[in-house]
Design a protein around this motif. Sequence first.
Motif, mmCIF file in Angstrom:
data_model
loop_
_atom_site.group_PDB
_atom_site.id
_atom_site.type_symbol
_atom_site.label_atom_id
_atom_site.label_comp_id
_atom_site.label_asym_id
_atom_site.label_seq_id
_atom_site.Cartn_x
_atom_site.Cartn_y
_atom_site.Cartn_z
ATOM 1 N N ALA A 129 -0.013 15.261 -21.037
ATOM 2 C CA ALA A 129 -1.177 14.445 -20.656
ATOM 3 C C ALA A 129 -2.139 14.295 -21.831
ATOM 4 O O ALA A 129 -2.712 13.220 -22.042
ATOM 5 C CB ALA A 129 -1.890 15.074 -19.460
ATOM 6 N N GLN A 130 -2.301 15.346 -22.616
ATOM 7 C CA GLN A 130 -3.184 15.254 -23.782
ATOM 8 C C GLN A 130 -2.619 14.287 -24.817
ATOM 9 O O GLN A 130 -3.366 13.510 -25.419
ATOM 10 C CB GLN A 130 -3.401 16.634 -24.407
ATOM 11 C CG GLN A 130 -4.292 17.516 -23.575
ATOM 12 C CD GLN A 130 -4.428 18.909 -24.143
ATOM 13 O OE1 GLN A 130 -3.766 19.286 -25.102
ATOM 14 N NE2 GLN A 130 -5.285 19.710 -23.518
ATOM 15 N N GLU A 132 -0.611 11.739 -24.183
ATOM 16 C CA GLU A 132 -0.754 10.401 -23.589
ATOM 17 C C GLU A 132 -2.193 9.902 -23.715
ATOM 18 O O GLU A 132 -2.433 8.738 -24.049
ATOM 19 C CB GLU A 132 -0.325 10.438 -22.120
ATOM 20 C CG GLU A 132 -0.322 9.094 -21.439
ATOM 21 C CD GLU A 132 0.681 8.112 -22.022
ATOM 22 O OE1 GLU A 132 0.415 6.895 -21.943
ATOM 23 O OE2 GLU A 132 1.714 8.557 -22.557
ATOM 24 N N ARG A 133 -3.139 10.764 -23.443
ATOM 25 C CA ARG A 133 -4.548 10.390 -23.571
ATOM 26 C C ARG A 133 -4.873 9.975 -25.008
ATOM 27 O O ARG A 133 -5.544 8.977 -25.241
ATOM 28 C CB ARG A 133 -5.439 11.556 -23.154
ATOM 29 C CG ARG A 133 -6.908 11.275 -23.316
ATOM 30 C CD ARG A 133 -7.742 12.461 -22.948
ATOM 31 N NE ARG A 133 -9.130 12.184 -23.255
ATOM 32 C CZ ARG A 133 -10.101 13.037 -23.090
ATOM 33 N NH1 ARG A 133 -9.854 14.223 -22.600
ATOM 34 N NH2 ARG A 133 -11.328 12.723 -23.404
ATOM 35 N N SER A 134 -4.375 10.750 -25.946
ATOM 36 C CA SER A 134 -4.614 10.450 -27.355
ATOM 37 C C SER A 134 -4.037 9.087 -27.734
ATOM 38 O O SER A 134 -4.676 8.299 -28.432
ATOM 39 C CB SER A 134 -3.975 11.562 -28.189
ATOM 40 O OG SER A 134 -4.478 11.571 -29.465
ATOM 41 N N GLU A 137 -6.233 6.362 -26.196
ATOM 42 C CA GLU A 137 -7.497 6.228 -26.928
ATOM 43 C C GLU A 137 -7.302 5.480 -28.244
ATOM 44 O O GLU A 137 -8.124 4.660 -28.629
ATOM 45 C CB GLU A 137 -8.117 7.606 -27.176
ATOM 46 C CG GLU A 137 -8.695 8.222 -25.929
ATOM 47 C CD GLU A 137 -9.154 9.660 -26.129
ATOM 48 O OE1 GLU A 137 -8.846 10.265 -27.179
ATOM 49 O OE2 GLU A 137 -9.823 10.183 -25.209
#
Length: 145
Positions: A129-130, A132-134, A137
């Motif tokens: 998830a981290q 994917e978030r990166s 962004e």
Amino acid sequence: MPQSLFPRRRRYRTPALQSQEILLPFVIRLPGRTYPYYWHMPPTPSSRAEAYAYGRECAAHLLQWFKDNPAYVSQGLLSRIARDIDFSLTEQSGYWLGFFNHLERLISLSAQRMNVYAYTDHQHRMMDAQVERSLLERRVLKKSK
């Protein structure tokens, strides 16, 4: 084993990470080195049992440090310690054997209280998830330029 042979037990809550790590009894600053040395042990112990006990005590200090500083867990402290151990110094092997064996015991105790694979799966999902978030962004930033 007399308690006086061991470093003073303490808590490790201070504002800055570097000032916290240097409080560990086996971490020192050396001249000419820009970062701490993470495995400073007393001269050769008088007995193997004393070295094992001192290593166990250092492991307890490390675990207390992790307990007092949960935000800094997974920042590589254990790897920095392992990097600085000179495993070729056989006369000091009791220190690192006591240290790592004690950590193994305590890791085993914590593993008894959890579903290890379920926790690991959770960590995988969190890391995915981290990532994917990166990625998302970065896409948003590219579009805004």
